[in-house]
Design a protein around this motif. Sequence first.
Motif, PDB file in Angstrom:
ATOM      1  N   UNK A 159      61.843  48.966 -54.646  1.00 14.83           N
ATOM      2  CA  UNK A 159      63.218  48.497 -54.674  1.00 14.83           C
ATOM      3  C   UNK A 159      63.453  47.424 -53.616  1.00 14.83           C
ATOM      4  N   UNK A 160      62.914  47.627 -52.429  1.00 12.61           N
ATOM      5  CA  UNK A 160      63.058  46.633 -51.366  1.00 12.61           C
ATOM      6  C   UNK A 160      62.350  45.338 -51.730  1.00 12.61           C
ATOM      7  N   UNK A 161      61.177  45.444 -52.330  1.00 16.45           N
ATOM      8  CA  UNK A 161      60.439  44.245 -52.732  1.00 16.45           C
ATOM      9  C   UNK A 161      61.193  43.485 -53.818  1.00 16.45           C
ATOM     10  N   UNK A 162      61.804  44.201 -54.738  1.00 17.76           N
ATOM     11  CA  UNK A 162      62.541  43.559 -55.813  1.00 17.76           C
ATOM     12  C   UNK A 162      63.770  42.823 -55.285  1.00 17.76           C
ATOM     13  N   UNK A 163      64.462  43.421 -54.335  1.00 14.01           N
ATOM     14  CA  UNK A 163      65.699  42.829 -53.828  1.00 14.01           C
ATOM     15  C   UNK A 163      65.420  41.689 -52.865  1.00 14.01           C
ATOM     16  N   UNK A 164      64.403  41.822 -52.043  1.00 14.46           N
ATOM     17  CA  UNK A 164      64.186  40.856 -50.960  1.00 14.46           C
ATOM     18  C   UNK A 164      63.388  39.634 -51.378  1.00 14.46           C
ATOM     19  N   UNK A 165      62.595  39.736 -52.424  1.00 11.84           N
ATOM     20  CA  UNK A 165      61.757  38.595 -52.780  1.00 11.84           C
ATOM     21  C   UNK A 165      62.601  37.466 -53.385  1.00 11.84           C
ATOM     22  N   UNK A 166      62.103  36.274 -53.292  1.00  7.30           N
ATOM     23  CA  UNK A 166      62.800  35.120 -53.849  1.00  7.30           C
ATOM     24  C   UNK A 166      62.570  35.053 -55.356  1.00  7.30           C
ATOM     25  N   UNK A 167      63.655  34.936 -56.111  1.00  5.83           N
ATOM     26  CA  UNK A 167      63.552  34.853 -57.561  1.00  5.83           C
ATOM     27  C   UNK A 167      63.196  33.432 -57.972  1.00  5.83           C
ATOM     28  N   UNK A 168      62.536  33.325 -59.146  1.00  5.62           N
ATOM     29  CA  UNK A 168      62.040  32.042 -59.621  1.00  5.62           C
ATOM     30  C   UNK A 168      62.618  31.729 -60.999  1.00  5.62           C
ATOM     31  N   UNK A 169      62.782  30.430 -61.251  1.00  2.50           N
ATOM     32  CA  UNK A 169      63.194  29.928 -62.555  1.00  2.50           C
ATOM     33  C   UNK A 169      62.011  29.192 -63.163  1.00  2.50           C
ATOM     34  N   UNK A 170      61.526  29.686 -64.311  1.00  2.00           N
ATOM     35  CA  UNK A 170      60.339  29.141 -64.951  1.00  2.00           C
ATOM     36  C   UNK A 170      60.738  28.361 -66.205  1.00  2.00           C
ATOM     37  N   UNK A 171      59.920  27.370 -66.526  1.00  2.00           N
ATOM     38  CA  UNK A 171      60.025  26.669 -67.797  1.00  2.00           C
ATOM     39  C   UNK A 171      58.618  26.411 -68.312  1.00  2.00           C
ATOM     40  N   UNK A 172      58.450  26.379 -69.627  1.00  2.00           N
ATOM     41  CA  UNK A 172      57.111  26.202 -70.181  1.00  2.00           C
ATOM     42  C   UNK A 172      56.623  24.785 -69.960  1.00  2.00           C
ATOM     43  N   UNK A 173      55.341  24.700 -69.616  1.00  2.00           N
ATOM     44  CA  UNK A 173      54.714  23.443 -69.216  1.00  2.00           C
ATOM     45  C   UNK A 173      53.872  22.926 -70.358  1.00  2.00           C
ATOM     46  N   UNK A 174      54.121  21.691 -70.763  1.00  2.00           N
ATOM     47  CA  UNK A 174      53.354  21.111 -71.875  1.00  2.00           C
ATOM     48  C   UNK A 174      51.991  20.606 -71.440  1.00  2.00           C
ATOM     49  N   UNK A 175      51.819  20.356 -70.132  1.00  2.00           N
ATOM     50  CA  UNK A 175      50.531  19.802 -69.669  1.00  2.00           C
ATOM     51  C   UNK A 175      49.472  20.871 -69.486  1.00  2.00           C
ATOM     52  N   UNK A 176      49.898  22.117 -69.306  1.00  2.00           N
ATOM     53  CA  UNK A 176      48.912  23.173 -69.064  1.00  2.00           C
ATOM     54  C   UNK A 176      48.325  23.701 -70.350  1.00  2.00           C
ATOM     55  N   UNK A 177      47.470  22.933 -71.005  1.00  2.00           N
ATOM     56  CA  UNK A 177      46.892  23.329 -72.284  1.00  2.00           C
ATOM     57  C   UNK A 177      45.566  24.052 -72.150  1.00  2.00           C
TER      58      UNK A 177
END
Length: 518
Positions: A159-177
Amino acid sequence: MEILSQMWSLLGLLTVLQNVLPSQLLSLLHSLYESLQDLLSPYSYFEIPEFNGYCGVDLNDLYRHVHLYLNAANHAPGAACRRLTLSRSPSSNRISFAVAPNHTVHDAFRGQRVTWTHHVETAQDSLEEKRSFTLRLPKRHRHSLLSPYLSHVTARAEEFERVSRERRLFTNNTTGSGSFESGWVSVPFRHPSTFETLALEPELKRQIKNDLTAFADGKEFYNRVGRAWKRGYLLHGPPGSGKSSLIAAMANFLCYDVYDLELTKVSDNSELRSLLIQTTNRSIIVIEDIDCSVDLTADRTTKKTQAAKLSKRKKSQTASFTRCEESGRVTLSGLLNFTDGLWSCCGDERIVVFTTNHRDSVDPALVRCGRMDVHVSLNTCGVHAFRELARNYLGVDSHVLFEAVEGCIRSGGSLTPAHVGEILLRNRGDADVAMREVLAAMQGRMLAAAAVADQAENEDTTVGVRSPESVLLMGSPENWDALSGKKRKEQNGGNNNWDKKVKFFVRLRSLTRSDPGR
């Protein structure tokens, strides 16, 4: 003095024996001493090393959980330690503390006192450190305390790890094929939207929060009923109704990462499955404007057309042609498998969110129960939502024009939260000016709607409009007089209705021009 002299003599004797006696005998004596100490001690000791085994490669997950448990900012026993080590990592948004090397911290569980000691030893002729935690429990309660206490430590650490960690915003990458390259790129997610700042009706806000809480706490329930631990949300409403803000508030409420999936960048169903596998647990997968991303509804029509054209061909040719047509793009069946197929259960605690401006444009197969479990309709501002916006932007809980604004809302002049928010943001320095401008915008919306309705009514009664009824009446000259008399009555009735509406808006205008201080 005699006691001190005897102690020094005993130490001297032990030193001589250590140099004279063989190492095997000294090791045996040391083990006998520890056994005697364990027999007479009222405590049991459990060591938790940082790494498993002797190679020092495999990280001990229990050690990490204990470290997080003792680092929790709201963990009261940690403050009792005499010496703490403060730190803040780049991926965290808060300062955490750790127990200093070779120091002890006390804890309590089920009325019993337990102790944690952080040991740090430096190996000879090496800079590497050997770290471990030692847990001390009352010996007579160790069987009843050990397993429940470690489960408690693990739950609090996660629970502490979930609350304290920094959240990320992801988007799909077209170059990583490449097969070893990630299909996602990310940035820190720091959207400030919360349920406290959302312009939603209180009952709808409460229902969404309760549903999210029940989902996050439903691991045992989903395992018991045999369902994948996921949830589907369909958010539909006009542009500016707050769909994206609601998604951000959901992510902040649950402390989840957000994966913004752009279907136009996905080449085929195989790549879509690959992206799903790379998402992490405790995340929200978002597909915005599902009705506009790809032409999913055309799949069924295309298949029917192909079946009609190829009805005289062989079945093998038909199947081959269909596979060729579906390859190279995301199909409806691929998206259905993404949301509710076998591949959808490759992770836990994930929410799939679809947004659309037009719910009727979405294929019914995508929004049925089991895929989109919760349908949230977001429309223009209601009374409570407008008061929430005024409180957030202007810092006012009441105003003399609130009643006039609420009257416009109930009469059909409501605006979207984005429209109201822009007006309030532009005039946030003067609440009176902001309220008057909002009221004027709502009145303008009502006037425009009334004008459109009257224009449509007048067009229906105009001879020049060739509706089926008017064409029939125009073809018989004996009906012209009756038609003209009927039109005059309808136009008179329309003028009376228009006079009433104008009088209503004149009264509202007088309220806006009045002095707010009266």
